[in-house]
Design a protein around this motif. Structure first.
Motif, PDB file in Angstrom:
ATOM      1  N   ALA A 216       0.898  -1.162   0.000  1.00  0.00           N
ATOM      2  CA  ALA A 216       0.000   0.000   0.000  1.00  0.00           C
ATOM      3  C   ALA A 216       0.934   1.209   0.000  1.00  0.00           C
ATOM      4  CB  ALA A 216      -0.883   0.004   1.247  1.00  0.00           C
TER       5      ALA A 216
ATOM      6  N   GLN B  24       1.382   3.470   1.904  1.00  0.00           N
ATOM      7  CA  GLN B  24       1.239   4.082   3.220  1.00  0.00           C
ATOM      8  C   GLN B  24       2.334   5.108   3.540  1.00  0.00           C
ATOM      9  OE1 GLN B  24      -1.311   3.896   5.248  1.00  0.00           O
ATOM     10  NE2 GLN B  24      -0.305   5.328   6.610  1.00  0.00           N
TER      11      GLN B  24
ATOM     12  N   LYS C  23       2.385   8.164   1.182  1.00  0.00           N
ATOM     13  CA  LYS C  23       1.337   9.184   1.356  1.00  0.00           C
ATOM     14  C   LYS C  23       1.607  10.010   2.600  1.00  0.00           C
ATOM     15  CE  LYS C  23      -2.444   6.281   3.254  1.00  0.00           C
ATOM     16  NZ  LYS C  23      -3.884   6.035   3.165  1.00  0.00           N
TER      17      LYS C  23
ATOM     18  N   ARG D 291       0.402  -7.910  -2.623  1.00  0.00           N
ATOM     19  CA  ARG D 291       0.708  -8.682  -1.411  1.00  0.00           C
ATOM     20  C   ARG D 291       0.879 -10.144  -1.795  1.00  0.00           C
ATOM     21  NH1 ARG D 291      -3.376  -5.391   2.754  1.00  0.00           N
ATOM     22  NH2 ARG D 291      -2.535  -3.412   2.098  1.00  0.00           N
TER      23      ARG D 291
ATOM     24  N   GLN E 199      -6.632   0.023  -4.534  1.00  0.00           N
ATOM     25  CA  GLN E 199      -7.172   0.761  -3.389  1.00  0.00           C
ATOM     26  C   GLN E 199      -7.492   2.192  -3.801  1.00  0.00           C
ATOM     27  OE1 GLN E 199      -4.365   0.929  -0.152  1.00  0.00           O
ATOM     28  NE2 GLN E 199      -5.110  -0.972   0.756  1.00  0.00           N
TER      29      GLN E 199
ATOM     30  N   HIS F 230      -3.447  -2.273  13.097  1.00  0.00           N
ATOM     31  CA  HIS F 230      -3.637  -1.636  11.783  1.00  0.00           C
ATOM     32  C   HIS F 230      -2.287  -1.563  11.076  1.00  0.00           C
ATOM     33  CE1 HIS F 230      -5.605   0.488   8.672  1.00  0.00           C
ATOM     34  NE2 HIS F 230      -5.050   1.650   8.933  1.00  0.00           N
ATOM     35  N   HIS F 231      -1.438  -0.650  11.459  1.00  0.00           N
ATOM     36  CA  HIS F 231      -0.030  -0.657  11.037  1.00  0.00           C
ATOM     37  C   HIS F 231       0.766   0.202  12.009  1.00  0.00           C
ATOM     38  CE1 HIS F 231      -1.026   3.189   9.303  1.00  0.00           C
ATOM     39  NE2 HIS F 231      -1.725   2.669   8.307  1.00  0.00           N
TER      40      HIS F 231
ATOM     41  N   GLY G  45     -10.414   1.098   5.582  1.00  0.00           N
ATOM     42  CA  GLY G  45      -9.911   1.291   6.929  1.00  0.00           C
ATOM     43  C   GLY G  45      -8.805   2.314   6.922  1.00  0.00           C
ATOM     44  N   GLY G  46      -8.642   2.967   8.045  1.00  0.00           N
ATOM     45  CA  GLY G  46      -7.568   3.942   8.123  1.00  0.00           C
ATOM     46  C   GLY G  46      -7.335   4.374   9.546  1.00  0.00           C
TER      47      GLY G  46
ATOM     48  N   ARG H   1      -2.331   9.285  12.152  1.00  0.00           N
ATOM     49  CA  ARG H   1      -0.957   8.772  12.192  1.00  0.00           C
ATOM     50  C   ARG H   1      -0.134   9.423  13.293  1.00  0.00           C
ATOM     51  NH1 ARG H   1      -3.430   5.537   8.463  1.00  0.00           N
ATOM     52  NH2 ARG H   1      -3.746   6.650   6.525  1.00  0.00           N
TER      53      ARG H   1
ATOM     54  N   GLY I 270      -5.608   9.282   7.423  1.00  0.00           N
ATOM     55  CA  GLY I 270      -6.220   8.933   6.145  1.00  0.00           C
ATOM     56  C   GLY I 270      -6.943   7.609   6.199  1.00  0.00           C
ATOM     57  N   ILE I 271      -7.157   7.091   5.022  1.00  0.00           N
ATOM     58  CA  ILE I 271      -7.969   5.881   4.902  1.00  0.00           C
ATOM     59  C   ILE I 271      -7.700   5.265   3.532  1.00  0.00           C
ATOM     60  CG2 ILE I 271      -9.975   7.076   3.900  1.00  0.00           C
ATOM     61  CD1 ILE I 271     -11.696   5.278   5.818  1.00  0.00           C
ATOM     62  N   ALA I 272      -7.973   3.978   3.393  1.00  0.00           N
ATOM     63  CA  ALA I 272      -7.894   3.347   2.071  1.00  0.00           C
ATOM     64  C   ALA I 272      -9.080   2.405   1.919  1.00  0.00           C
ATOM     65  CB  ALA I 272      -6.590   2.580   1.925  1.00  0.00           C
TER      66      ALA I 272
END
Ligand code: ASP
Length: 601
Positions: free
Chosen positions: A196, A198, A201, A220, A234, A459-460, A497-498, A501, A542-544
């Protein structure tokens, strides 16, 4: 000029007009020497009639036509004979009396007929260009286009800028397995395809872009389950100086625009919100399907002092006792009960207790352990009536919720309660399906990985803890820390989901540390991000959205493969081009790659 009209545009008012059409031979019928051809292009069908008495030479030529030959026909629009009109076809009142036929290209006999849904998916995938000629898939591609276009139009109207980020990017350890690309110029080093965009961005926020989006390809390398693809798309969004409410309002507006444009559906806004805890408590899932009831009911109060050891024991140990009432499911078969018990065990239960209510009687070996007061409480809490079937779980909160959540979904399938979103036809809603959108918020920041014996980010690793939970984070009470993270759920499917950060370098370092990433590893893997955060990073989030899945739901399809032009099969192969494939040994030499002999290619 190849054509004056498309195959869906001629009507009664065109009778007498000279026209030229081009397309594929959809069907040919020979009625005693008269050849009827349905000529097809992407817009529709038009009937062409070759009568030997009108033009013997042309009729002879038409006799040689086969399905999927590509032809051009010039002729005159005529009324169909009374009684032979086809009201199901837009062009059903007219036909073409041809004066010229050009065969532009012949087609070999087809590997599968295009007018039925072929069962053999491998065959379809091998000849995907044929498969895509079928109206359903052609329609899906167009709906996908409309969804992408309305995404761009809407986000543009809100001041968002589409920025492309690299496909050759860097491998990082979190998340799924990376696809690696060996570097020829720097031997022994690898790029990774982005899982992604991520980090990019977030770096664009540091770059001052403020409002970014991208319809982005992601990759992935996972073992493919039914609804996964190694590459997928996405809608990726990031904004600076934004709160979760800003992201919620923006993306609700975007989804409304997509649904309006792609299938003329007005969705209900704002979406309901449930916390992660509420979602699990009530539906046993962090992506609840609320198109049917069967909510989880807490029985803690009822059984706190109970003589029934199983429930009492779970409660005394700090767990819960919960139940669902499957209305009208007392006729459950032995096979169904066995299957549900298996599901319960698979998700951590020791067994499955249930009560059938038949002929005014509560049927179950556990009923004898209940006091009258307990029975009365159960009756009212679960609204128990004749014909119902009640399922119980008494365990740790997470296990009891998960078990009942899984049972709830399977029972709904067994009872056919889903009222599946009905397909849309020609871009228009064929009915009024329930589109149940929902935000799920306050996800846990961490999840424990028993395999790796460490905490992972749910999430991450760039997701920030909720401000109220910062003291818990500082105190390393990881299981209790909630994240500023959210998902959008549609009809029980997570479509996006997002999160907000982390933008403070020390907090990001602490987060990495909590995830077991050493300072050296942080520098090697995330040094660029940590440096950027030190050079004026604004608060951002944010979100994707999973674009394929979203389009799949809009199209009423069951698989994302049906809304992708060239998907891989479940062994991650492109059967059409036979990829992955062997490569020339010279290519490998250039990359400094030696294939070990004991591994099959
Ligand atoms: N990049 C995240 C993902 O792919 C989404 C996000 O946090 O914006 O799940």
């Amino acid at each position: 000029m190849f054509r004056t009209h498309d195959c869906n545009s001629l009507r009664k008012s065109d009778i007498g007009r000279r026209v030229t059409l081009a397309g594929w031979v959809n069907v040919t019928r020979d009625h005693g020497g008269v050849i009827f051809i349905d000529l097809r292009d992407r817009q529709g069908l038009t009937q062409v009639v070759f009568r030997p008495e009108e033009n013997a030479e042309l009729a002879k030529q038409a006799h040689t036509l086969r399905g999927e030959d590509v032809i051009q026909v010039s002729g005159t629009v005529a009324a169909r004979l009374p009684g032979t009109e086809n009201p199901n076809l837009a062009t059903g009142d007219i036909e073409i009396i041809p004066s010229e036929l050009r065969i532009l290209n012949r087609a070999d006999p087809l590997p599968f007929p295009l007018d039925a849904d072929p069962q053999n998916e491998d065959l379809r995938m091998t000849h995907r260009y044929l498969d895509l000629r079928r109206p359903r898939l052609a329609r899906n591609l167009r709906i996908r286009h409309l969804a992408a276009k309305s995404t761009r139009d809407y986000l543009d109207s809100q001041g968002f800028v589409e920025v492309e980020t690299p496909i050759l990017s860097k491998s990082t350890p979190e998340g799924a397995r990376d696809f690696l690309v060996p570097s020829r110029i720097v031997p022994g080093k690898f790029y990774a395809l982005p899982q992604a965009p991520q980090q990019y961005k977030q770096l664009l926020m540091v770059a001052g872009v403020e409002k970014y989006f991208q319809i982005a390809k992601c990759f992935r390398d996972e073992d493919l389950r039914a609804d996964r693809q190694p590459e997928f798309t996405q809608i990726d969004i990031e904004a600076s100086f934004a709160t979760p409410d800003d992201i919620f309002a923006l993306t609700e507006g975007m989804l409304a625009a997509i649904f309006k444009t792609a299938c003329d559906i007005d969705i209900k806004m704002p979406f309901d919100r449930l916390t992660y805890r509420e979602a699990l408590d009530r539906y046993g899932s962090d992506k609840p399907d609320r198109r049917f009831e069967m909510k989880l009911v807490d029985l803690g109060e009822t059984f706190r002092e109970s003589g029934f050891k199983v429930f009492r024991g779970a409660l005394d140990a700090g767990g819960v006792a919960k139940a669902i009432n499957a209305k009208g499911f007392a006729g459950i078969t032995i096979g169904q009960a066995d299957e549900l018990t298996e599901i319960a065990k698979l998700h951590g239960a020791k067994g499955l207790a249930f009560i059938k209510i038949e002929n005014g009687e509560w049927k179950s070996p556990i009923v004898k352990f209940f006091s009258d007061a307990e029975k009365t409480a159960l009756q009212s809490k679960l609204n128990i009536e004749e014909g119902d079937c009640v399922f119980f779980a008494a365990d740790k909160w997470s296990v009891a919720c998960e078990v009942l959540g899984r049972l709830r979904l399977r029972i709904a399938e067994m009872q056919d309660l889903h009222g599946r979103a009905r397909p849309v036809r020609a871009g228009l809603a064929s009915g009024a399906p329930d589109w149940d959108f929902l935000w799920v918020t306050e996800f846990p920041l961490f999840e424990w990985s028993p395999d790796e014996n460490k905490w992972n980010a749910m999430h991450h690793p760039f997701t920030r803890p909720k401000a109220e939970d910062m003291p818990l984070f500082e105190a390393k009470k990881f299981p209790e820390v909630r994240a500023e993270a959210y998902d959008v759920v549609l009809n029980g499917v997570e479509i996006g989901g997002g999160s907000m950060r982390i933008y403070e370098p020390p907090l990001q370092e602490k987060m990495f540390e909590a995830l077991g990433i050493t300072s050296e590893a942080q520098q090697a893997q995330f040094g660029h991000l940590l440096r950027a955060l030190r050079l004026g990073a604004p608060p951002h989030g944010g979100i994707a959205f999973g674009f394929d899945r979203l389009v799949m739901l809009i199209c009423g399809e069951q698989s994302i493969r049906d809304v992708m032009a060239f998907p891989k099969n479940n062994r991650a192969m492109d059967l059409m081009s036979q990829s992955p494939s062997e490569v020339d040994p010279k290519q490998l030499r250039d990359l400094g790659i030696h294939l070990s002999k004991d591994k099959k290619l």
